[in-house]
Design a protein around this motif. Structure first.
Motif, PDB file in Angstrom:
ATOM      1  N   GLY A   1       0.952  -1.112   0.105  1.00 26.38           N
ATOM      2  CA  GLY A   1       0.218  -0.019   0.004  1.00 26.38           C
ATOM      3  C   GLY A   1       0.907   1.257  -0.102  1.00 26.38           C
ATOM      4  O   GLY A   1       0.610   2.361  -0.461  1.00 26.38           O
TER       5      GLY A   1
ATOM      6  N   LEU B   1      -6.768   4.890  -3.125  1.00 25.73           N
ATOM      7  CA  LEU B   1      -7.403   3.665  -2.649  1.00 25.73           C
ATOM      8  C   LEU B   1      -8.037   2.765  -3.352  1.00 25.73           C
ATOM      9  O   LEU B   1      -8.254   1.416  -3.085  1.00 25.73           O
ATOM     10  CB  LEU B   1      -8.495   4.504  -1.600  1.00 25.73           C
ATOM     11  CG  LEU B   1      -7.996   5.002  -0.173  1.00 25.73           C
ATOM     12  CD1 LEU B   1      -9.249   5.905   0.523  1.00 25.73           C
ATOM     13  CD2 LEU B   1      -7.359   4.103   0.425  1.00 25.73           C
TER      14      LEU B   1
ATOM     15  N   ALA C   1      -4.612  -0.671   2.456  1.00 31.30           N
ATOM     16  CA  ALA C   1      -5.370   0.793   2.214  1.00 31.30           C
ATOM     17  C   ALA C   1      -5.078   1.908   3.170  1.00 31.30           C
ATOM     18  O   ALA C   1      -4.914   2.920   2.857  1.00 31.30           O
ATOM     19  CB  ALA C   1      -6.618   0.467   2.140  1.00 31.30           C
TER      20      ALA C   1
ATOM     21  N   SER D   1      -1.847   3.479   2.885  1.00 26.41           N
ATOM     22  CA  SER D   1      -1.645   4.298   1.702  1.00 26.41           C
ATOM     23  C   SER D   1      -2.374   5.439   1.917  1.00 26.41           C
ATOM     24  O   SER D   1      -1.939   6.641   1.165  1.00 26.41           O
ATOM     25  CB  SER D   1      -2.102   3.326   0.460  1.00 26.41           C
ATOM     26  OG  SER D   1      -3.686   3.206   0.682  1.00 26.41           O
ATOM     27  N   ALA D   2      -3.284   5.501   2.352  1.00 25.48           N
ATOM     28  CA  ALA D   2      -4.292   6.656   2.534  1.00 25.48           C
ATOM     29  C   ALA D   2      -3.461   7.781   3.499  1.00 25.48           C
ATOM     30  O   ALA D   2      -3.284   8.765   3.187  1.00 25.48           O
ATOM     31  CB  ALA D   2      -5.516   6.562   3.290  1.00 25.48           C
TER      32      ALA D   2
END
Length: 366
Positions: free
Chosen positions: A87, A109, A130, A133-134
């Motif tokens: 991610g 996302l 996720a 990564s956000a």
């Protein structure tokens, strides 16, 4: 007087809550110490060795990958780390081309969730990928384009090393779970025996209720035993416990089968005693089963005490013929006695006997 009783009740509740809180802290303390030590190492490497001024990912990845969960298997931790690194790398790669912002967050996302679900069947993998990564997309960019990916890799390596070099001793959790299961076995069988002695349907229902409660503790025991085995295989400090943990695993499988047999027996007994007729012979048989289960638990706690439970169960197996237990027993009583046969066989197998040898101990039926 009612005010005094209410005040007393509140004090008792507070004490119970305090004890539960203390138990939770004591249970989680090894994991807490492991996580704190691993975070300190990850931060130190990322900050002072690599030179990243604010290695947020080094800290957060270490915490989320280790966690306070019961399932601390290295494989689960490695899966979580792989998802996190994936991610972070995808987010940093996309940020090089599209920058940071709301629509970039949406794109990142979508891409990460699609990739995560495509390459791994477990939904938790996509979620693990996720979340960081956000975070990477929302945070300001760093001078090093893939610096946060490096921090995530450092954290992952440290987390795996911590699992092996600073183990939580999950075998202790497995022992606690085993005690919970065998305690319910003892309580349930005691009630079932009382139902047969006194022809008491209420006692039979109580025994069945207690034996039904073994399902959740058995699941906890399975998770803790699997974790203990996985950690012991890679930890130089716990490898010597592997033989004992393998025995624990075999016993857990036997206990799972035994719980199903015991629930079936308890249901039959609860139905039988509704006629108001005591059945001391069957009660004695189940009393012997309960005694053997207590010896099994004692032997697991004391490695020096071996063979007693196996001997008791072998002697019991040789007597499991309705004509020997209760000559001339009605068909319904004989059927209840026959239900004990697979229970005893499964327990003997769990103690290391071959299934064919265990079945050979049973008297032949006409």
């Amino acid at each position: 007087m009612s005010d005094q009783l209410r005040a007393l009740e509140r004090r008792i509740r507070r004490r119970i809550e305090l004890r539960r809180a203390g138990a939770r802290i004591a249970e989680s303390l090894p994991a807490i110490l492991q996580i704190v030590a691993a975070v300190a190492v990850s931060f130190s490497i990322a900050h002072w060795v690599i030179g990243h001024p604010t290695p947020i990912l080094a800290v957060t990845v270490t915490i989320t990958s280790l966690g306070l969960t019961r399932d601390a298997r290295p494989g689960r931790i490695a899966q979580s780390i792989l998802g996190i690194v994936l991610g972070v790398a995808v987010a940093e790669g996309l940020a090089l081309f599209f920058g940071h912002g709301l629509w970039q967050l949406v794109v990142v996302l979508l891409v990460v969730f699609v990739i995560g679900r495509g390459i791994w069947p477990n939904p938790a993998f996509a979620v693990a990928a996720a979340v960081p990564s956000a975070l990477v997309t929302v945070l300001p960019p760093t001078p090093d384009p893939f610096g946060r990916s490096i921090d995530a890799v450092v954290a992952g390596v440290v987390a795996l090393l911590a699992t092996a070099l600073i183990p939580r001793d999950p075998g202790r959790t497995a022992r606690r779970d085993r005690r919970a299961v065998f305690s319910l076995f003892d309580e349930g069988l005691s009630a079932v025996v009382a139902a047969l002695d006194d022809a008491d349907p209420a006692a039979g229902e109580l025994g069945l209720t207690r034996l039904r409660r073994t399902e959740a503790p058995l699941q906890d025991w399975a998770a803790s035993v699997e974790t203990a085995l996985a950690v012991a295989r890679i930890s130089p400090f716990l490898r010597r416990h592997l033989p004992a943990l393998r025995r624990e695993s075999a016993l857990r499988e036997a206990a799972d089968l035994a719980s199903r047999h015991l629930r079936t027996i308890a249901r039959r007994v609860e139905f039988l005693v509704r006629d108001g007729v005591p059945r001391p012979a069957i009660a004695g048989l189940l009393r012997d089963v309960a005694g053997a289960l207590r010896v099994i638990e004692t032997e697991q706690e004391d490695p020096q005490a071996v063979g007693g439970a196996r001997s008791l169960l072998a002697d019991l197996a040789r007597r499991l013929d309705p004509d020997l237990v209760e000559p001339g027993a009605p068909v319904v009583d004989a059927a209840a006695i026959l239900l004990v046969r697979p229970l005893v066989v499964d327990l003997l197998v769990g103690l290391g006997m071959r299934a064919d040898d265990a079945r050979a101990l049973l008297p032949p039926l006409d």
